[in-house]
Design a protein around this motif. Sequence first.
Motif, PDB file in Angstrom:
ATOM      1  N   ILE A  11      90.624  38.324  74.182  1.00  0.00           N
ATOM      2  CA  ILE A  11      89.686  38.885  72.871  1.00  0.00           C
ATOM      3  C   ILE A  11      88.838  37.775  72.387  1.00  0.00           C
ATOM      4  O   ILE A  11      87.630  37.907  72.045  1.00  0.00           O
ATOM      5  CB  ILE A  11      90.325  39.784  72.285  1.00  0.00           C
ATOM      6  CG1 ILE A  11      90.844  41.065  73.043  1.00  0.00           C
ATOM      7  CG2 ILE A  11      89.524  40.129  71.069  1.00  0.00           C
ATOM      8  CD1 ILE A  11      91.781  41.902  72.208  1.00  0.00           C
ATOM      9  N   ALA A  37      83.647  38.689  80.049  1.00  0.00           N
ATOM     10  CA  ALA A  37      85.047  39.480  80.150  1.00  0.00           C
ATOM     11  C   ALA A  37      85.875  38.803  81.344  1.00  0.00           C
ATOM     12  O   ALA A  37      87.234  38.493  80.951  1.00  0.00           O
ATOM     13  CB  ALA A  37      85.126  40.802  80.237  1.00  0.00           C
ATOM     14  N   LEU A 110      87.052  45.321  78.469  1.00  0.00           N
ATOM     15  CA  LEU A 110      86.275  45.145  77.437  1.00  0.00           C
ATOM     16  C   LEU A 110      84.615  45.253  77.900  1.00  0.00           C
ATOM     17  O   LEU A 110      84.030  45.720  77.039  1.00  0.00           O
ATOM     18  CB  LEU A 110      86.576  43.543  77.043  1.00  0.00           C
ATOM     19  CG  LEU A 110      87.882  43.162  76.640  1.00  0.00           C
ATOM     20  CD1 LEU A 110      87.914  41.723  76.072  1.00  0.00           C
ATOM     21  CD2 LEU A 110      88.388  44.323  75.525  1.00  0.00           C
ATOM     22  N   LEU A 203      90.955  48.100  70.185  1.00  0.00           N
ATOM     23  CA  LEU A 203      89.392  47.909  70.280  1.00  0.00           C
ATOM     24  C   LEU A 203      88.961  48.581  68.730  1.00  0.00           C
ATOM     25  O   LEU A 203      87.945  48.237  68.078  1.00  0.00           O
ATOM     26  CB  LEU A 203      88.875  48.523  71.654  1.00  0.00           C
ATOM     27  CG  LEU A 203      89.131  47.783  72.567  1.00  0.00           C
ATOM     28  CD1 LEU A 203      88.647  48.413  73.946  1.00  0.00           C
ATOM     29  CD2 LEU A 203      88.615  46.155  72.591  1.00  0.00           C
TER      30      LEU A 203
END
Length: 221
Positions: A11, A37, A110, A203
């Motif tokens: 992330i 990603a 993502l 998220l």
Amino acid sequence: MPSVTYGTSRIAFYEEMKQTAKSSNQPLTTPILGTMAAVSGFLGAIFGTPSDIANVRMQNDRSLPPQQRRNYQNVLDAWVQMKRNEGWRSFRQGLWPNCFRSGIMTASQLASYDSFKRLLTQLSGKSDDNPLTHFSASLLASLVATSISSPMDVIRTQLMSSSSNASVYQAVRDLIRSEGHRWLFRGWTPSFVRLAPQTIATLVLLEQHKRIYRALKVEEA
């Protein structure tokens, strides 16, 4: 432990790449987000693979006959026994399949989240997103990520749970021989049950963290 090493690093890589692209006025299209990603997931898996191996082995231990069980006490004990009994090569067992799986899963998780969030925001006709948008986009991203990464999950588990240095080809051949093509989506439901809450929580909390951070930056300015 895998969530701390792999989850946070991928992330962090992804958000940093997005910020760099925004500062360069590069449009964040779905293909570009997917590439960022995928690279983030690949790099994150390099850091997380040793923890992942220990985790997979501890989860599979109960399915083995008593005389074949490793009986790891925790991740640190697993690493000590892996080094003692199998050498350093055991720490990279299934590394490349895990990296490619993580790249694919991160791209589908993502990047699809950002794409779904943009689409839902446009459909709602609102200028900004909200927690309901975040929840809906992360749930849809979980469906995509679980479906795309499921085959790689099975291969990764097959390689990491074994003490032999089998190749990806050998693992796939053994799976087809024993299960046919049903192995491709073996464990899809438990994977989704595990991944969906994790994705939604991660998220949605990340969005709130970014919102608080932006508010603090405005106050400082």
